[in-house]
Design a protein around this motif. Structure first.
Motif, mmCIF file in Angstrom:
data_model
loop_
_atom_site.group_PDB
_atom_site.id
_atom_site.type_symbol
_atom_site.label_atom_id
_atom_site.label_comp_id
_atom_site.label_asym_id
_atom_site.label_seq_id
_atom_site.Cartn_x
_atom_site.Cartn_y
_atom_site.Cartn_z
ATOM 1 N N THR A 32 52.124 55.015 56.520
ATOM 2 C CA THR A 32 50.858 54.289 56.551
ATOM 3 C C THR A 32 49.709 55.237 56.215
ATOM 4 O OG1 THR A 32 50.666 54.725 58.928
ATOM 5 C CG2 THR A 32 51.671 52.639 58.276
ATOM 6 N N TYR A 68 40.037 50.613 70.921
ATOM 7 C CA TYR A 68 40.614 51.096 69.662
ATOM 8 C C TYR A 68 39.506 51.186 68.612
ATOM 9 C CZ TYR A 68 44.198 51.680 66.042
ATOM 10 O OH TYR A 68 44.999 52.173 65.033
ATOM 11 N N TYR A 104 39.141 52.692 65.940
ATOM 12 C CA TYR A 104 39.456 52.593 64.518
ATOM 13 C C TYR A 104 39.009 51.223 63.977
ATOM 14 C CZ TYR A 104 42.412 56.797 64.564
ATOM 15 O OH TYR A 104 42.891 58.089 64.655
ATOM 16 N N ASP A 105 38.963 50.233 64.868
ATOM 17 C CA ASP A 105 38.481 48.892 64.510
ATOM 18 C C ASP A 105 36.951 48.933 64.475
ATOM 19 O OD1 ASP A 105 37.527 46.258 64.582
ATOM 20 O OD2 ASP A 105 39.211 45.542 65.764
ATOM 21 N N ASN A 144 44.121 56.917 59.480
ATOM 22 C CA ASN A 144 42.837 56.374 59.911
ATOM 23 C C ASN A 144 41.843 57.514 60.085
ATOM 24 O OD1 ASN A 144 43.520 53.576 60.168
ATOM 25 N ND2 ASN A 144 44.723 54.116 61.974
ATOM 26 N N TYR A 145 40.577 57.218 59.852
ATOM 27 C CA TYR A 145 39.537 58.226 60.002
ATOM 28 C C TYR A 145 38.458 57.716 60.945
ATOM 29 C CZ TYR A 145 41.775 60.449 56.009
ATOM 30 O OH TYR A 145 42.694 61.041 55.182
#
Length: 210
Positions: A58, A92, A94-95, A61-62
């Motif tokens: 995958t 979370y 990242y959302d 994520n940043y």
């Protein structure tokens, strides 16, 4: 839990007053978070295996600057913001939607601190938990090893047992601090030497069987 009242600070014109948004930010403790009450589940499904050799990794994520992700020894993710008031959260982030809610809550609390001219300890840390469109919080001090809030609160409001003296209350708040450290340990750089000495003393006492 009793709720803080902080105005909407999303508008550049709004000047938050601590008396108008009573349904936004609640007080909580490290004993009363959703850490072990989450019910999210993975949903396995059939998937296509592409012809030939493919990569199934995958994309990474940043996070924005100041934010970092950490993994608790039990495997759960949490996030830390290295800021003027350091922040930990299990949201979370990242959302982008959750990140926006967390940042909004942080800004509201920071504004209240400035508005009331509250002097926070140097080793303070803020916990944020997102609850729908609302959030809850507590603060901890890594020097005194205590948990605290920005309002006067009764122990029964916070689910803290009755106490017999100020020192007894201090022990209860220290217990909440160590629960916080248990839940969010991996971003901490070190513990004070006296903490390690106390731990060695407790373990040594336990080994004696007295």
């Amino acid at each position: 839990m009793e709720k803080l009242a902080i105005d909407d600070v999303s508008s550049p014109v709004a000047k938050p007053s601590f008396a108008s948004i009573a349904n936004s930010i609640r007080h909580t403790t490290s004993k009363h978070t959703d850490r072990y009450r989450k019910n999210a589940r993975a949903s396995p499904q059939n998937s296509l295996i592409a012809a030939g050799l493919s990569s199934y990794e995958t994309l990474p994520n940043y996070l924005p600057s100041q934010w970092s992700v950490h993994i608790h020894p039990e495997g759960q993710l949490y996030f830390f913001k290295d800021a003027t008031i350091p922040v930990v959260t299990e949201a979370y982030v990242y959302d982008p939607n959750l990140m926006e809610k967390v940042e909004r809550c942080i800004k509201a609390i920071e504004y209240f601190v400035l508005q009331k001219q509250i002097v926070l300890p140097d080793n303070v840390e803020l916990f944020i938990q997102i609850e729908g469109n609302d959030c809850s919080y507590y603060l901890i001090d890594h020097h005194s090893h205590m948990q605290f809030w920005l309002d006067d609160l009764e122990t029964n409001e916070m689910g803290i047992d009755m106490v017999t003296s100020p020192s007894h209350l201090g022990l209860a708040l220290q217990e909440l601090y160590w629960i916080h450290v248990e839940y969010f340990p991996t971003h901490l750089k070190s513990l004070a030497p006296r903490v390690l000495e106390d731990l060695i003393g407790v373990l040594s006492h336990a080994l004696t069987g007295i």
